[in-house]
Design a protein around this motif. Structure first.
Motif, PDB file in Angstrom:
ATOM      1  N   LEU A  72      46.374  60.751  85.350  1.00 21.08           N
ATOM      2  CA  LEU A  72      46.254  61.767  86.306  1.00 21.08           C
ATOM      3  C   LEU A  72      44.967  62.437  85.969  1.00 21.08           C
ATOM      4  N   SER A  73      44.453  62.872  87.229  1.00 24.91           N
ATOM      5  CA  SER A  73      43.113  63.664  87.116  1.00 24.91           C
ATOM      6  C   SER A  73      43.359  65.037  87.223  1.00 24.91           C
ATOM      7  N   CYS A  96      44.476  67.616  82.384  1.00 27.27           N
ATOM      8  CA  CYS A  96      44.221  67.329  83.848  1.00 27.27           C
ATOM      9  C   CYS A  96      43.640  68.718  84.255  1.00 27.27           C
ATOM     10  N   ASP A  97      42.717  68.720  85.217  1.00 28.82           N
ATOM     11  CA  ASP A  97      42.528  69.987  85.815  1.00 28.82           C
ATOM     12  C   ASP A  97      43.669  70.440  86.858  1.00 28.82           C
ATOM     13  N   ALA A 115      42.726  81.179  80.176  1.00 30.18           N
ATOM     14  CA  ALA A 115      41.455  80.877  79.879  1.00 30.18           C
ATOM     15  C   ALA A 115      41.364  80.381  78.445  1.00 30.18           C
ATOM     16  N   ARG A 116      42.301  80.795  77.667  1.00 24.93           N
ATOM     17  CA  ARG A 116      42.533  80.388  76.282  1.00 24.93           C
ATOM     18  C   ARG A 116      42.856  78.755  76.294  1.00 24.93           C
ATOM     19  N   THR A 121      41.851  72.979  75.792  1.00 30.48           N
ATOM     20  CA  THR A 121      42.184  71.595  76.548  1.00 30.48           C
ATOM     21  C   THR A 121      40.658  71.145  76.849  1.00 30.48           C
ATOM     22  N   GLY A 122      39.705  72.113  77.217  1.00 33.06           N
ATOM     23  CA  GLY A 122      38.422  71.495  77.843  1.00 33.06           C
ATOM     24  C   GLY A 122      38.944  71.193  79.467  1.00 33.06           C
ATOM     25  N   GLN A 123      39.754  71.637  80.169  1.00 37.73           N
ATOM     26  CA  GLN A 123      40.290  71.427  81.390  1.00 37.73           C
ATOM     27  C   GLN A 123      40.195  72.752  82.196  1.00 37.73           C
ATOM     28  N   ARG A 124      40.246  72.694  83.660  1.00 35.46           N
ATOM     29  CA  ARG A 124      39.751  73.796  84.223  1.00 35.46           C
ATOM     30  C   ARG A 124      40.952  74.145  85.375  1.00 35.46           C
ATOM     31  N   VAL A 125      41.122  75.456  85.697  1.00 36.95           N
ATOM     32  CA  VAL A 125      42.341  75.894  86.624  1.00 36.95           C
ATOM     33  C   VAL A 125      41.513  76.346  87.959  1.00 36.95           C
TER      34      VAL A 125
END
Length: 315
Positions: A72-73, A96-97, A115-116, A121-125
């Motif tokens: 999953l991406s 995943c983002d 944000a933490r 995780t190095g992922q984005r919301v």
């Protein structure tokens, strides 16, 4: 082609996400909801695996990571408001983002917490702030930006969307889950106001109940009287019996017409996110701060000049 999972597949807004995933050339691989009324999947993603137990869904999503072509991406979150934070965090920890419906979360503190998790995780919301893509809203923003810098616009925002008795019996009628009418039906309007008129400078709440609320907001470029309601009794006489929704935004005497143009805004939002131009946590923060402040404020007595006309009728 990217692989997507969807949390909250039986919700009202979920089909727009399914359509956006398909229309952007991607694949809905897995979906979850505690309710199984998800026949729309047959039309938009018939091969998606569906789960009614979150543990089984999470294990499946985690297992997919072993295969690069199946991993999953993105995880799309359309679950009830009070579950957004947990489901976003779960999606990030799956590598995943995450694309989440409004309201992102109820408080600024939870924005900080997400944000933490992003950093861990190095992922984005990404938050769906679809009104920022509406042509009429973009044109108004441009008009405000080119107006004389000392100009402050006078704005009346009125949104009445009638809801039947089912609403109070659902999670949307429970303020512990929906966080109230201001958050549930108003947060994207408050994001729109910030997007157009700049930073919020002052906020007053004049009325706030389980079914309606009103107040005053002052932005860098606007003075805004606002009123939100799910009570059909608040509909103007000219609308009652004809329509169940009344939406009006008056800007210094000129109405903003944006009744149309909503159909493809989720697909536009997905297109922008996939192209690296989505709206993240800091973009969503101002409207979260606004609704949190309104939700926790004590209603004040104000002058008629700053009170929305619909609120004055309730006093």
């Amino acid at each position: 082609m990217k692989n997507f999972a969807l949390i909250g597949a039986a919700g009202y807004i979920a089909p727009r996400h399914m359509r956006a995933i398909k229309d952007t050339g991607n694949c809905l691989t897995a979906a979850f909801d505690v309710n199984d009324s998800v026949g729309i999947i047959d039309t938009l993603a018939p091969d998606a695996v569906f789960f009614t137990d979150f543990e089984c869904f999470y294990e499946r999503a985690h297992t997919l990571r072993r295969s690069p072509d199946q991993a999953l991406s993105y995880v799309a979150v359309c679950s009830p408001n009070h579950l957004h934070h947990a489901h976003i965090a779960a999606g990030l920890r799956l590598g995943c983002d995450v694309i989440c419906e409004k309201p992102l979360v109820p408080t600024p503190a939870l924005v900080d917490e997400l944000a933490r998790v992003e950093r861990e995780t190095g992922q984005r919301v990404f938050n769906i702030l679809q009104l920022r893509h509406h042509e009429a809203i973009v044109q108004l923003r441009d008009k405000v930006a080119t107006a004389q810098q000392n100009t402050k616009f006078d704005v009346d925002l009125t949104y009445i969307t009638s809801r039947g008795k089912w609403y109070a019996a659902s999670w949307k009628g429970d303020p512990r889950k929906s966080f109230g009418v201001v958050t549930n039906i108003g947060v994207h309007f408050f994001d729109m106001l910030h997007f157009i008129f700049g930073e919020l400078q002052r906020s007053e709440v004049h009325y706030n109940t389980e079914t309606k609320a009103g107040g005053y907001l002052e932005y860098q470029r606007a003075r805004v009287r606002w009123f939100l309601s799910i009570d059909a009794n608040d509909l103007p006489d000219a609308v009652k019996g004809k329509k169940t929704t009344y939406r009006n935004i008056d800007i210094s005497g000129e109405p903003l017409e944006f009744s149309d143009g909503f159909t493809d805004l989720h697909t536009t939002s997905y297109t922008e996110i996939l192209a690296g131009h989505g709206y993240g946590l800091e973009d969503a923060r101002p409207c979260i701060e606004t609704v949190h402040a309104i939700r926790t404020a004590k209603p004040l007595v104000s002058t008629l000049r700053e009170m929305h006309p619909f609120v004055s009728l309730l006093k």
